[in-house]
Write a protein that holds these residues in place. Sequence first.
Motif, short mmCIF file in Angstrom:
data_model
loop_
_atom_site.label_atom_id
_atom_site.label_comp_id
_atom_site.label_asym_id
_atom_site.label_seq_id
_atom_site.Cartn_x
_atom_site.Cartn_y
_atom_site.Cartn_z
N LEU A 1 0.82 -1.20 0.00
CA LEU A 1 0.00 0.00 0.00
C LEU A 1 0.87 1.26 0.00
CD1 LEU A 1 -2.88 1.09 0.07
CD2 LEU A 1 -2.81 0.92 2.56
N GLN A 2 1.95 1.27 0.77
CA GLN A 2 2.85 2.42 0.79
C GLN A 2 3.43 2.69 -0.60
OE1 GLN A 2 5.50 0.93 3.85
NE2 GLN A 2 4.92 2.61 5.23
N VAL A 3 3.83 1.64 -1.28
CA VAL A 3 4.43 1.80 -2.61
C VAL A 3 3.40 2.32 -3.60
CG1 VAL A 3 5.49 0.57 -4.56
CG2 VAL A 3 6.25 0.10 -2.22
N VAL A 4 2.21 1.74 -3.61
CA VAL A 4 1.18 2.18 -4.55
C VAL A 4 0.76 3.62 -4.25
CG1 VAL A 4 -1.17 1.77 -5.38
CG2 VAL A 4 0.37 -0.16 -5.01
N ARG A 5 0.60 3.97 -3.00
CA ARG A 5 0.25 5.36 -2.66
C ARG A 5 1.35 6.32 -3.09
NH1 ARG A 5 -2.70 4.63 3.20
NH2 ARG A 5 -4.77 4.28 2.34
N ALA A 6 2.60 5.93 -2.92
CA ALA A 6 3.72 6.79 -3.35
C ALA A 6 3.67 7.02 -4.86
CB ALA A 6 5.04 6.16 -2.94
#
Length: 103
Positions: free
Chosen positions: A50-55
């Motif tokens: 989720l952190q990667v996709v949000r970034a």
Amino acid sequence: MSRSRGNLRAGEAGGAAEGQRGASGRAARERAAAELPGRDTRRWVASRKLQVVRAIYQGVLTDAEACQRYGLSAEELESWKRLLSDHGPKALHATRLQQFRQL
């Protein structure tokens, strides 16, 4: 595209509208970059995905940068984005992947 639980689309996760991004938008992107998983990450739990996709949606990383940084295939990253968009954050849990991929 319909919206359901916790869905993110490009532009939604970034906060302010494009014309309103100033220092606060830059600060938000810097915070997001600081919160990214380490480059040596090999165990992909839902929160890290989720952190990667949000970034990516916030403009902190491009798809190509994320793939290179984490050793991901374009297909794997695209599947995370599709699962998140179609089914929400819970779909990123490894135990749920099989169920959502069959839909």
